[in-house]
Design a protein around this motif. Structure first.
Motif, PDB file in Angstrom:
ATOM      1  N   ALA A 163     -33.520  19.628 -11.295  1.00 40.24           N
ATOM      2  CA  ALA A 163     -33.888  21.033 -11.482  1.00 40.24           C
ATOM      3  C   ALA A 163     -33.866  21.790 -10.160  1.00 40.24           C
ATOM      4  O   ALA A 163     -33.453  22.952 -10.096  1.00 40.24           O
ATOM      5  N   GLU A 164     -34.309  21.143  -9.103  1.00 38.85           N
ATOM      6  CA  GLU A 164     -34.353  21.801  -7.790  1.00 38.85           C
ATOM      7  C   GLU A 164     -32.951  22.079  -7.277  1.00 38.85           C
ATOM      8  O   GLU A 164     -32.670  23.153  -6.737  1.00 38.85           O
ATOM      9  N   PHE A 167     -30.839  24.433 -10.423  1.00 39.13           N
ATOM     10  CA  PHE A 167     -31.311  25.791 -10.706  1.00 39.13           C
ATOM     11  C   PHE A 167     -31.983  26.454  -9.506  1.00 39.13           C
ATOM     12  O   PHE A 167     -32.298  27.646  -9.561  1.00 39.13           O
ATOM     13  N   TRP A 169     -34.954  25.893  -8.511  1.00 36.07           N
ATOM     14  CA  TRP A 169     -36.355  26.186  -8.831  1.00 36.07           C
ATOM     15  C   TRP A 169     -37.268  25.758  -7.687  1.00 36.07           C
ATOM     16  O   TRP A 169     -36.989  24.790  -6.969  1.00 36.07           O
ATOM     17  N   ARG A 171     -40.895  24.214  -6.167  1.00 37.38           N
ATOM     18  CA  ARG A 171     -41.538  22.937  -6.474  1.00 37.38           C
ATOM     19  C   ARG A 171     -42.519  23.040  -7.650  1.00 37.38           C
ATOM     20  O   ARG A 171     -42.598  22.140  -8.480  1.00 37.38           O
ATOM     21  N   ARG A 173     -42.483  25.076 -10.281  1.00 34.18           N
ATOM     22  CA  ARG A 173     -41.786  25.172 -11.562  1.00 34.18           C
ATOM     23  C   ARG A 173     -41.123  23.849 -11.924  1.00 34.18           C
ATOM     24  O   ARG A 173     -41.150  23.428 -13.093  1.00 34.18           O
ATOM     25  N   ALA A 174     -40.555  23.195 -10.931  1.00 35.76           N
ATOM     26  CA  ALA A 174     -39.913  21.905 -11.182  1.00 35.76           C
ATOM     27  C   ALA A 174     -40.935  20.852 -11.607  1.00 35.76           C
ATOM     28  O   ALA A 174     -40.666  20.009 -12.476  1.00 35.76           O
ATOM     29  N   THR A 177     -42.155  21.739 -15.342  1.00 36.13           N
ATOM     30  CA  THR A 177     -41.093  21.510 -16.335  1.00 36.13           C
ATOM     31  C   THR A 177     -40.807  20.021 -16.494  1.00 36.13           C
ATOM     32  O   THR A 177     -40.408  19.569 -17.574  1.00 36.13           O
TER      33      THR A 177
END
Length: 229
Positions: A163-164, A167, A169, A171, A173-174, A177
């Motif tokens: 995700a990092e 996208f 994102w 830390r 948000r990652a 999620t």
């Protein structure tokens, strides 16, 4: 046990442990394992003989007689009851319930130990399955909890890194999620287990899996922070 040979099996359980007897003699001991606590009763419980509640451990053979006692039996009492059965006696002295299956005239079997508790043997046994059972804990669950958590840590770790990088994102948000991903995957798995006789469907496993995914993502965040200084 040999095929075609009648055997006399006794299971006696107390706070000290559980002993299995074969033909009146001790065969296997399980120290510290108690089938039913001293203050508990069979009210609201089910006793399965010949298979596990999940239908995964079948026993092949014929069951001729079953006796249930309200207390544990000593080695001497077990030997005496085995001797009584060899002499053709019922061997139901002191039993709460005693059933003989040698002559079946209907689906109902009378209790040889008293007028109460007749036994109904259904034509087809259907096991009840509970979907996502409430969280319960006992002394034997630590290993299962640990395995459920560790099993989802790689998922959380890989999700965080993916995700990092994909996208961009942050830390936070990652992290969350990753936990959400672990929760959804675990929820699907545990829901599926509710329809498989040999598996349990548990809310506790969902919680452990979700926490495992979160811890894996946290480990990835710490690794990124350390190696990007």
């Amino acid at each position: 046990m040999q095929t075609g040979v009648k055997r006399f099996i006794t299971v006696s359980s107390s706070a000290v442990g559980t002993m299995i007897y074969l033909d009146g003699k001790p065969a296997k001991n399980y120290p510290g394992l108690q089938v039913l606590p001293d203050a508990a009763t069979l009210s609201g419980l089910r006793l399965f003989l010949g298979n596990s509640p999940y239908g995964s451990n079948p026993w092949s053979g014929e069951m001729r007689r079953v006796a249930i006692y309200g207390r544990d039996l000593s080695a001497q009492e077990v030997a005496e009851r085995f001797a009584a059965r060899r002499r053709g006696m019922p061997g139901c002295e002191g039993a709460v319930a005693c059933y003989s299956f040698e002559k079946q005239e209907s689906s109902w079997f009378g209790n040889s130990a008293g007028p109460d508790n007749p036994l109904l043997v259904p034509e087809r046994l259907i096991f009840d399955r509970n979907l996502l059972t409430p969280i319960q804990m006992d002394d034997h669950d630590f290993q299962d909890i640990l395995l459920n958590g560790l099993g989802f840590m790689p998922l959380g770790f890989l999700w965080f890194r993916w995700a990092e990088r994909t996208f961009g994102w942050g830390r936070g948000r990652a992290l969350w999620t990753a936990a959400a991903c672990g929760f959804l995957i675990s929820l699907v798995i545990e829901t599926t287990h509710g329809f498989i006789p040999s598996r349990d469907s548990s809310q506790r496993d969902v919680v452990c899996n979700t926490l495992g995914a979160l811890l894996g993502a946290a480990a990835a965040a710490l690794a990124v922070k350390r190696f990007t200084r």
